[in-house]
Design a protein around this motif. Structure first.
Motif, mmCIF file in Angstrom:
data_model
loop_
_atom_site.group_PDB
_atom_site.id
_atom_site.type_symbol
_atom_site.label_atom_id
_atom_site.label_comp_id
_atom_site.label_asym_id
_atom_site.label_seq_id
_atom_site.Cartn_x
_atom_site.Cartn_y
_atom_site.Cartn_z
ATOM 1 N N ALA A 21 0.821 -1.212 0.000
ATOM 2 C CA ALA A 21 0.000 0.000 0.000
ATOM 3 C C ALA A 21 0.856 1.264 0.000
ATOM 4 N N VAL A 22 1.986 1.220 0.694
ATOM 5 C CA VAL A 22 2.842 2.411 0.764
ATOM 6 C C VAL A 22 3.944 2.399 -0.290
ATOM 7 N N SER A 23 4.089 1.308 -1.014
ATOM 8 C CA SER A 23 5.226 1.157 -1.933
ATOM 9 C C SER A 23 5.294 2.251 -2.989
ATOM 10 N N TRP A 24 4.170 2.570 -3.602
ATOM 11 C CA TRP A 24 4.204 3.588 -4.653
ATOM 12 C C TRP A 24 4.670 4.930 -4.102
ATOM 13 N N PHE A 25 4.156 5.295 -2.928
ATOM 14 C CA PHE A 25 4.533 6.581 -2.336
ATOM 15 C C PHE A 25 6.020 6.605 -2.006
ATOM 16 N N VAL A 26 6.513 5.503 -1.460
ATOM 17 C CA VAL A 26 7.928 5.430 -1.083
ATOM 18 C C VAL A 26 8.811 5.450 -2.331
ATOM 19 N N ILE A 27 8.464 4.661 -3.323
ATOM 20 C CA ILE A 27 9.286 4.593 -4.543
ATOM 21 C C ILE A 27 9.274 5.927 -5.278
ATOM 22 N N PHE A 28 8.082 6.547 -5.416
ATOM 23 C CA PHE A 28 8.023 7.846 -6.091
ATOM 24 C C PHE A 28 8.747 8.918 -5.286
ATOM 25 N N GLY A 29 8.613 8.874 -3.963
ATOM 26 C CA GLY A 29 9.328 9.828 -3.105
ATOM 27 C C GLY A 29 10.828 9.675 -3.238
ATOM 28 N N THR A 30 11.296 8.434 -3.285
ATOM 29 C CA THR A 30 12.727 8.178 -3.443
ATOM 30 C C THR A 30 13.198 8.637 -4.821
ATOM 31 N N ALA A 31 12.384 8.373 -5.835
ATOM 32 C CA ALA A 31 12.755 8.794 -7.193
ATOM 33 C C ALA A 31 12.835 10.315 -7.282
#
Length: 120
Positions: A21-31
């Motif tokens: 559930a949080v993966s997209w937010f974390v990956i986009f935030g990291t990117a």
């Protein structure tokens, strides 16, 4: 008969639901952070989520085999394999993976006898 592997598999499926559930937010935030600072952490961050997904696949396969031997319904582990593999193939399937894993967790934790069971 209740199997501890099913309990641990259900717990991992719940943890993976939260992670997916949080993966997209974390990956986009990291990117975004990498783009502004010149870092290269996005690949490692994404790899963590994929490792967790494939760990879920492996644990669900083990639960499937042990449940089959103990004559416990295998619906939960099969759904767990499908849900974890959905995310493991591509993170774009995070939402369907969440839905399947929630259902898988319920069936895995119930540990009902298989329908063709001869237990009395």
């Amino acid at each position: 008969m209740k199997l501890k592997i099913n309990m641990w598999t259900g717990i991992l499926d719940i943890v993976n639901c939260v992670l997916f559930a949080v993966s997209w937010f974390v990956i986009f935030g990291t990117a975004f952070s990498d783009a502004t600072s010149g870092g290269k952490t996005t690949g490692g961050t994404a790899a963590f989520f994929y490792i967790m997904a494939w760990t879920g696949v492996v644990l669900n396969i083990i639960a499937l085999v042990k449940s089959k031997k103990a004559n416990i319904s295998i619906v939960g582990p099969i759904l767990g394999i499908i849900g974890s593999a959905l995310f493991g193939v591509t993170a774009t399937l995070a939402f369907p993976a969440l839905v399947v894993l929630i259902i898988a967790t319920v069936f895995t934790m119930l540990q009902r006898p298989a329908k063709n069971s001869t237990n009395e």
